[in-house]
Design a protein around this motif. Sequence first.
Motif, PDB file in Angstrom:
ATOM      1  N   ALA A  28     -33.349 -33.834  72.540  1.00  0.00           N
ATOM      2  CA  ALA A  28     -33.763 -34.873  71.595  1.00  0.00           C
ATOM      3  C   ALA A  28     -32.685 -35.937  71.434  1.00  0.00           C
ATOM      4  CB  ALA A  28     -34.080 -34.243  70.240  1.00  0.00           C
ATOM      5  N   VAL A  29     -31.447 -35.492  71.266  1.00  0.00           N
ATOM      6  CA  VAL A  29     -30.351 -36.441  71.074  1.00  0.00           C
ATOM      7  C   VAL A  29     -30.149 -37.293  72.328  1.00  0.00           C
ATOM      8  CG1 VAL A  29     -27.854 -36.622  70.697  1.00  0.00           C
ATOM      9  CG2 VAL A  29     -29.210 -35.056  69.304  1.00  0.00           C
ATOM     10  N   LYS A  30     -30.360 -36.706  73.494  1.00  0.00           N
ATOM     11  CA  LYS A  30     -30.250 -37.474  74.742  1.00  0.00           C
ATOM     12  C   LYS A  30     -31.294 -38.582  74.784  1.00  0.00           C
ATOM     13  CE  LYS A  30     -30.120 -37.003  79.772  1.00  0.00           C
ATOM     14  NZ  LYS A  30     -30.163 -36.051  80.920  1.00  0.00           N
ATOM     15  N   GLU A  31     -32.516 -38.265  74.368  1.00  0.00           N
ATOM     16  CA  GLU A  31     -33.568 -39.286  74.356  1.00  0.00           C
ATOM     17  C   GLU A  31     -33.278 -40.379  73.335  1.00  0.00           C
ATOM     18  OE1 GLU A  31     -37.511 -37.791  74.101  1.00  0.00           O
ATOM     19  OE2 GLU A  31     -37.263 -36.406  75.793  1.00  0.00           O
ATOM     20  N   TRP A  32     -32.462 -40.044  72.331  1.00  0.00           N
ATOM     21  CA  TRP A  32     -32.074 -41.035  71.324  1.00  0.00           C
ATOM     22  C   TRP A  32     -30.775 -41.747  71.689  1.00  0.00           C
ATOM     23  CZ3 TRP A  32     -33.340 -36.939  67.082  1.00  0.00           C
ATOM     24  CH2 TRP A  32     -34.717 -36.960  66.828  1.00  0.00           C
ATOM     25  N   GLY A  33     -30.282 -41.502  72.913  1.00  0.00           N
ATOM     26  CA  GLY A  33     -29.189 -42.315  73.431  1.00  0.00           C
ATOM     27  C   GLY A  33     -27.810 -41.709  73.465  1.00  0.00           C
ATOM     28  N   ALA A  34     -27.676 -40.401  73.203  1.00  0.00           N
ATOM     29  CA  ALA A  34     -26.343 -39.788  73.189  1.00  0.00           C
ATOM     30  C   ALA A  34     -26.333 -38.508  74.017  1.00  0.00           C
ATOM     31  CB  ALA A  34     -25.903 -39.488  71.761  1.00  0.00           C
ATOM     32  N   GLU A  35     -25.190 -38.208  74.609  1.00  0.00           N
ATOM     33  CA  GLU A  35     -24.997 -36.984  75.386  1.00  0.00           C
ATOM     34  C   GLU A  35     -24.138 -36.016  74.579  1.00  0.00           C
ATOM     35  OE1 GLU A  35     -26.119 -36.163  78.394  1.00  0.00           O
ATOM     36  OE2 GLU A  35     -26.966 -38.061  79.120  1.00  0.00           O
ATOM     37  N   ILE A  36     -24.660 -34.826  74.306  1.00  0.00           N
ATOM     38  CA  ILE A  36     -23.898 -33.810  73.590  1.00  0.00           C
ATOM     39  C   ILE A  36     -24.021 -32.480  74.324  1.00  0.00           C
ATOM     40  CG2 ILE A  36     -24.131 -34.911  71.331  1.00  0.00           C
ATOM     41  CD1 ILE A  36     -26.346 -32.867  70.688  1.00  0.00           C
ATOM     42  N   THR A  37     -23.152 -31.540  73.975  1.00  0.00           N
ATOM     43  CA  THR A  37     -23.177 -30.206  74.564  1.00  0.00           C
ATOM     44  C   THR A  37     -23.110 -29.165  73.448  1.00  0.00           C
ATOM     45  OG1 THR A  37     -20.773 -29.951  74.726  1.00  0.00           O
ATOM     46  CG2 THR A  37     -21.887 -31.121  76.539  1.00  0.00           C
ATOM     47  N   TYR A  38     -23.247 -27.891  73.822  1.00  0.00           N
ATOM     48  CA  TYR A  38     -23.124 -26.809  72.840  1.00  0.00           C
ATOM     49  C   TYR A  38     -21.820 -26.911  72.053  1.00  0.00           C
ATOM     50  CZ  TYR A  38     -26.738 -24.404  75.667  1.00  0.00           C
ATOM     51  OH  TYR A  38     -27.870 -24.063  76.348  1.00  0.00           O
ATOM     52  N   ALA A  39     -20.773 -27.378  72.715  1.00  0.00           N
ATOM     53  CA  ALA A  39     -19.455 -27.443  72.076  1.00  0.00           C
ATOM     54  C   ALA A  39     -19.426 -28.394  70.888  1.00  0.00           C
ATOM     55  CB  ALA A  39     -18.397 -27.860  73.096  1.00  0.00           C
ATOM     56  N   ASP A  40     -20.381 -29.326  70.836  1.00  0.00           N
ATOM     57  CA  ASP A  40     -20.397 -30.305  69.752  1.00  0.00           C
ATOM     58  C   ASP A  40     -21.002 -29.761  68.460  1.00  0.00           C
ATOM     59  OD1 ASP A  40     -19.321 -32.701  71.071  1.00  0.00           O
ATOM     60  OD2 ASP A  40     -21.106 -32.550  72.332  1.00  0.00           O
ATOM     61  N   PHE A  41     -21.774 -28.669  68.551  1.00  0.00           N
ATOM     62  CA  PHE A  41     -22.443 -28.197  67.339  1.00  0.00           C
ATOM     63  C   PHE A  41     -22.591 -26.681  67.244  1.00  0.00           C
ATOM     64  CE2 PHE A  41     -25.695 -29.167  70.527  1.00  0.00           C
ATOM     65  CZ  PHE A  41     -26.463 -28.014  70.538  1.00  0.00           C
ATOM     66  N   GLY A  42     -22.136 -25.953  68.251  1.00  0.00           N
ATOM     67  CA  GLY A  42     -22.307 -24.499  68.246  1.00  0.00           C
ATOM     68  C   GLY A  42     -21.680 -23.811  67.053  1.00  0.00           C
ATOM     69  N   HIS A  43     -20.622 -24.422  66.500  1.00  0.00           N
ATOM     70  CA  HIS A  43     -19.939 -23.815  65.354  1.00  0.00           C
ATOM     71  C   HIS A  43     -20.808 -23.792  64.100  1.00  0.00           C
ATOM     72  CE1 HIS A  43     -19.309 -28.147  65.098  1.00  0.00           C
ATOM     73  NE2 HIS A  43     -19.043 -28.008  63.815  1.00  0.00           N
ATOM     74  N   LEU A  44     -21.874 -24.598  64.080  1.00  0.00           N
ATOM     75  CA  LEU A  44     -22.752 -24.637  62.910  1.00  0.00           C
ATOM     76  C   LEU A  44     -23.857 -23.592  62.970  1.00  0.00           C
ATOM     77  CD1 LEU A  44     -23.178 -28.493  62.411  1.00  0.00           C
ATOM     78  CD2 LEU A  44     -21.632 -26.933  61.214  1.00  0.00           C
TER      79      LEU A  44
END
Length: 209
Positions: A28-44
Amino acid sequence: MTIGALIFDYDGLIVDSERIEADLIIEAVKEWGAEITYADFGHLFGSVDADHHWEALMARWCGRTLEELEARIHPIVPSLKETQPLLPGVRELIDAAHAAGVRIGLGTGNRLDVLERRLGRHGVFDRFDGIVTRADVANGKPAPDIYLEVARRLDVAPADCLVLEDSVPGCEAGIAAGMRVIACPSVVSTHCEFPVGIERVASLLEVRL
């Protein structure tokens, strides 16, 4: 230590459910223009009380809101999670605990009706001696409430409980409850910095009672 109770988390530990949600978030975030990985939010993952953190991340990543993300992925997630198999070592540990006379608990942010349906498919729902969900306590993980309530229902002292967790908030909850904790990270949380001093395994097959 003498193990009086073995307490499982659910999502990411008993089934690989967190990967499904995480992959949909990344898409979803990629379609909204950003590249993220598990490392960006896995801690939550592992905390059901982290909405403010998610709001901040969504705003920073792509200028969208948590509400928009939930509207995008939540209609899809439940059906994808319904038929997941148990992860390796789950059934073996349940069998070993029963054979050793160790009480078995489950402490999770998930709902009881969901657990009954999904674990029931594998014939293990009724093998838990005590199940506590987020709805049963005042505070979710990383607060100790869920695990302390499991221990109370099992009538086992917290110091005699062994908690199995895949997430950082879950491990913090077990430690705060005064319990021994073993971390078995999921693919979503494997990169995370877990609390210092706790044992870490790659699979539940490595855990011995």
